[in-house]
Design a protein around this motif. Sequence first.
Motif, short mmCIF file in Angstrom:
data_model
loop_
_atom_site.label_atom_id
_atom_site.label_comp_id
_atom_site.label_asym_id
_atom_site.label_seq_id
_atom_site.Cartn_x
_atom_site.Cartn_y
_atom_site.Cartn_z
N PRO A 31 0.84 -1.20 0.00
CA PRO A 31 0.00 0.00 0.00
C PRO A 31 0.88 1.26 0.00
O PRO A 31 1.97 1.26 0.58
N ILE A 32 0.40 2.30 -0.63
CA ILE A 32 1.20 3.52 -0.79
C ILE A 32 1.67 4.08 0.54
O ILE A 32 2.78 4.59 0.65
N GLU A 33 0.87 3.96 1.58
CA GLU A 33 1.27 4.51 2.88
C GLU A 33 2.41 3.72 3.52
O GLU A 33 3.03 4.16 4.49
N ASN A 34 2.73 2.56 2.97
CA ASN A 34 3.82 1.73 3.51
C ASN A 34 5.12 1.87 2.72
O ASN A 34 6.06 1.12 2.94
N CYS A 35 5.18 2.83 1.82
CA CYS A 35 6.40 3.08 1.05
C CYS A 35 7.33 3.97 1.87
O CYS A 35 7.62 5.12 1.53
N ARG A 36 7.83 3.41 2.96
CA ARG A 36 8.75 4.14 3.83
C ARG A 36 9.65 3.15 4.55
O ARG A 36 9.31 1.98 4.70
N TRP A 37 10.81 3.64 4.99
CA TRP A 37 11.83 2.80 5.58
C TRP A 37 11.31 1.98 6.75
O TRP A 37 11.61 0.80 6.88
N GLU A 38 10.51 2.58 7.60
CA GLU A 38 10.04 1.89 8.80
C GLU A 38 9.30 0.59 8.47
O GLU A 38 9.32 -0.36 9.25
N VAL A 39 8.67 0.55 7.33
CA VAL A 39 7.95 -0.65 6.89
C VAL A 39 8.84 -1.53 6.01
O VAL A 39 8.91 -2.74 6.19
N LEU A 40 9.56 -0.90 5.10
CA LEU A 40 10.33 -1.65 4.11
C LEU A 40 11.61 -2.27 4.67
O LEU A 40 12.18 -3.16 4.04
N GLN A 41 12.04 -1.85 5.85
CA GLN A 41 13.27 -2.43 6.41
C GLN A 41 13.11 -3.92 6.72
O GLN A 41 14.10 -4.63 6.85
N ASP A 42 11.87 -4.39 6.80
CA ASP A 42 11.65 -5.83 6.97
C ASP A 42 11.95 -6.61 5.70
O ASP A 42 12.17 -7.81 5.74
N ARG A 43 11.98 -5.90 4.56
CA ARG A 43 12.21 -6.55 3.28
C ARG A 43 13.57 -6.19 2.67
O ARG A 43 14.15 -6.98 1.94
N PHE A 44 14.06 -4.99 2.95
CA PHE A 44 15.30 -4.49 2.37
C PHE A 44 16.31 -4.18 3.45
O PHE A 44 15.95 -3.67 4.50
N ASN A 45 17.60 -4.44 3.16
CA ASN A 45 18.62 -3.89 4.04
C ASN A 45 18.82 -2.43 3.63
O ASN A 45 18.28 -1.97 2.61
N ARG A 46 19.58 -1.68 4.39
CA ARG A 46 19.72 -0.24 4.16
C ARG A 46 20.33 0.07 2.79
O ARG A 46 19.88 1.00 2.11
#
Length: 90
Positions: A32-47
Amino acid sequence: MANLGFDFDGVVVDAKSLEQKILKEEYEYDVPIENCRWEVLQDRFNRDDYNRFKFKVYGTDLGLQLNAVNGSIEYIKKLSDEGHNIKIVT
């Protein structure tokens, strides 16, 4: 006249829509568009991967697809025409 600063992402342009599109098309991650942020995506991506993703949005020709927030350009132009000093910040 006043010195005015406007944030680029979310005020001048809508980067979240492009981020959502890149996540779906290039990373096969439908979020969802509101989840396009580091706090959410850090579970899927490293920095490092997250920084590469953000570079695609802001540092490549894909950024030319960014759409202006409705009315933002006209309003900033109006303020500039009134003599205000305009800066874009991020």
